[in-house]
Design a protein around this motif. Structure first.
Motif, PDB file in Angstrom:
ATOM      1  N   SER A 173       0.852  -1.192   0.000  1.00  0.00           N
ATOM      2  CA  SER A 173       0.000   0.000   0.000  1.00  0.00           C
ATOM      3  C   SER A 173       0.885   1.239   0.000  1.00  0.00           C
ATOM      4  CB  SER A 173      -0.925   0.008   1.218  1.00  0.00           C
ATOM      5  OG  SER A 173      -0.164   0.107   2.406  1.00  0.00           O
ATOM      6  N   THR A 174       0.282   2.359  -0.384  1.00  0.00           N
ATOM      7  CA  THR A 174       0.991   3.640  -0.368  1.00  0.00           C
ATOM      8  C   THR A 174       0.073   4.701   0.212  1.00  0.00           C
ATOM      9  OG1 THR A 174       0.240   4.300  -2.553  1.00  0.00           O
ATOM     10  CG2 THR A 174       2.299   3.065  -2.464  1.00  0.00           C
ATOM     11  N   ASP A 175       0.672   5.758   0.738  1.00  0.00           N
ATOM     12  CA  ASP A 175      -0.082   6.953   1.093  1.00  0.00           C
ATOM     13  C   ASP A 175       0.763   8.155   0.677  1.00  0.00           C
ATOM     14  OD1 ASP A 175       1.779   7.383   3.127  1.00  0.00           O
ATOM     15  OD2 ASP A 175       0.466   6.704   4.727  1.00  0.00           O
ATOM     16  N   GLU A 176       0.510   9.311   1.240  1.00  0.00           N
ATOM     17  CA  GLU A 176       1.191  10.534   0.802  1.00  0.00           C
ATOM     18  C   GLU A 176       2.711  10.440   0.882  1.00  0.00           C
ATOM     19  OE1 GLU A 176       0.069  13.555  -0.476  1.00  0.00           O
ATOM     20  OE2 GLU A 176      -1.725  12.363  -0.782  1.00  0.00           O
ATOM     21  N   THR A 177       3.238   9.923   1.996  1.00  0.00           N
ATOM     22  CA  THR A 177       4.689   9.958   2.202  1.00  0.00           C
ATOM     23  C   THR A 177       5.322   8.586   2.422  1.00  0.00           C
ATOM     24  OG1 THR A 177       4.390  10.321   4.575  1.00  0.00           O
ATOM     25  CG2 THR A 177       4.608  12.280   3.189  1.00  0.00           C
ATOM     26  N   THR A 178       4.524   7.544   2.640  1.00  0.00           N
ATOM     27  CA  THR A 178       5.101   6.246   2.964  1.00  0.00           C
ATOM     28  C   THR A 178       4.617   5.147   2.023  1.00  0.00           C
ATOM     29  OG1 THR A 178       3.360   5.722   4.551  1.00  0.00           O
ATOM     30  CG2 THR A 178       5.321   6.814   5.411  1.00  0.00           C
ATOM     31  N   VAL A 179       5.384   4.059   2.028  1.00  0.00           N
ATOM     32  CA  VAL A 179       5.071   2.863   1.253  1.00  0.00           C
ATOM     33  C   VAL A 179       5.217   1.670   2.181  1.00  0.00           C
ATOM     34  CG1 VAL A 179       5.818   1.429  -0.685  1.00  0.00           C
ATOM     35  CG2 VAL A 179       5.986   3.890  -0.861  1.00  0.00           C
ATOM     36  N   THR A 180       4.242   0.773   2.183  1.00  0.00           N
ATOM     37  CA  THR A 180       4.341  -0.458   2.958  1.00  0.00           C
ATOM     38  C   THR A 180       4.733  -1.568   1.990  1.00  0.00           C
ATOM     39  OG1 THR A 180       2.682   0.305   4.514  1.00  0.00           O
ATOM     40  CG2 THR A 180       3.152  -2.056   4.500  1.00  0.00           C
ATOM     41  N   ILE A 181       5.818  -2.280   2.345  1.00  0.00           N
ATOM     42  CA  ILE A 181       6.386  -3.305   1.467  1.00  0.00           C
ATOM     43  C   ILE A 181       6.324  -4.659   2.158  1.00  0.00           C
ATOM     44  CG2 ILE A 181       8.510  -4.080   0.337  1.00  0.00           C
ATOM     45  CD1 ILE A 181       9.317  -1.167   0.110  1.00  0.00           C
ATOM     46  N   SER A 182       5.913  -5.673   1.401  1.00  0.00           N
ATOM     47  CA  SER A 182       5.954  -7.043   1.885  1.00  0.00           C
ATOM     48  C   SER A 182       7.317  -7.602   1.492  1.00  0.00           C
ATOM     49  CB  SER A 182       4.846  -7.866   1.239  1.00  0.00           C
ATOM     50  OG  SER A 182       5.017  -9.233   1.560  1.00  0.00           O
ATOM     51  N   ALA A 183       8.087  -8.008   2.496  1.00  0.00           N
ATOM     52  CA  ALA A 183       9.444  -8.482   2.248  1.00  0.00           C
ATOM     53  C   ALA A 183       9.537 -10.001   2.301  1.00  0.00           C
ATOM     54  CB  ALA A 183      10.405  -7.864   3.253  1.00  0.00           C
ATOM     55  N   GLY A 184       8.433 -10.688   2.355  1.00  0.00           N
ATOM     56  CA  GLY A 184       8.455 -12.146   2.424  1.00  0.00           C
ATOM     57  C   GLY A 184       8.288 -12.636   3.846  1.00  0.00           C
ATOM     58  N   GLY A 185       7.766 -13.829   3.997  1.00  0.00           N
ATOM     59  CA  GLY A 185       7.581 -14.406   5.325  1.00  0.00           C
ATOM     60  C   GLY A 185       6.552 -13.660   6.153  1.00  0.00           C
ATOM     61  N   GLY A 186       5.689 -12.897   5.514  1.00  0.00           N
ATOM     62  CA  GLY A 186       4.662 -12.168   6.248  1.00  0.00           C
ATOM     63  C   GLY A 186       5.122 -10.839   6.815  1.00  0.00           C
ATOM     64  N   ALA A 187       6.385 -10.485   6.593  1.00  0.00           N
ATOM     65  CA  ALA A 187       6.897  -9.216   7.122  1.00  0.00           C
ATOM     66  C   ALA A 187       6.385  -8.053   6.288  1.00  0.00           C
ATOM     67  CB  ALA A 187       8.418  -9.220   7.117  1.00  0.00           C
ATOM     68  N   LYS A 188       5.842  -7.047   6.964  1.00  0.00           N
ATOM     69  CA  LYS A 188       5.399  -5.831   6.297  1.00  0.00           C
ATOM     70  C   LYS A 188       6.211  -4.681   6.874  1.00  0.00           C
ATOM     71  CE  LYS A 188       0.732  -7.322   5.282  1.00  0.00           C
ATOM     72  NZ  LYS A 188      -0.697  -7.088   5.496  1.00  0.00           N
ATOM     73  N   LEU A 189       6.923  -3.993   6.020  1.00  0.00           N
ATOM     74  CA  LEU A 189       7.798  -2.900   6.443  1.00  0.00           C
ATOM     75  C   LEU A 189       7.317  -1.607   5.817  1.00  0.00           C
ATOM     76  CD1 LEU A 189      11.096  -4.826   5.755  1.00  0.00           C
ATOM     77  CD2 LEU A 189      10.015  -4.497   7.968  1.00  0.00           C
ATOM     78  N   THR A 190       7.387  -0.522   6.577  1.00  0.00           N
ATOM     79  CA  THR A 190       6.967   0.784   6.086  1.00  0.00           C
ATOM     80  C   THR A 190       8.196   1.662   5.873  1.00  0.00           C
ATOM     81  OG1 THR A 190       4.891   0.586   7.287  1.00  0.00           O
ATOM     82  CG2 THR A 190       5.507   2.789   6.545  1.00  0.00           C
TER      83      THR A 190
END
Length: 90
Positions: A63-80
């Motif tokens: 997902s994205t918003d105005e200033t950040t991006v949430t990335i799935s890095a594998g193994g269920g990890a979600k990083l912003t």
């Protein structure tokens, strides 16, 4: 001041202006174009895009918003991350 001295000063001024013009077209303008292209790429990010961050993390945009991006890095990890941390799309 004689005419020869005034001509020498004018030649020096023209040389300095010429050097600035060359520096602009070979150094400043390409950098501005690169920054503009990078900003367009970041603004166009959408869910599902594969990206690489400036730190080298490979992932898929969730997902994205105005200033950040949430990335799935594998193994269920979600990083912003900040959008500016995205280096390129794969």
């Amino acid at each position: 001041m004689t005419i020869l001295q005034a001509g020498g000063n004018m030649g020096f001024l023209l040389m300095m202006v010429g050097m600035f013009v060359v520096m602009y077209f070979f150094m400043i303008r390409p950098q501005q174009k690169k920054q503009k292209d990078q900003q367009k790429m970041v603004d166009a990010l959408k869910a599902g895009d594969d990206v690489v961050t400036a730190g080298g993390l490979h992932g898929k945009v969730m997902s994205t918003d105005e200033t950040t991006v949430t990335i799935s890095a594998g193994g269920g990890a979600k990083l912003t991350f900040e959008k500016s941390a995205i280096a390129k799309k794969k």
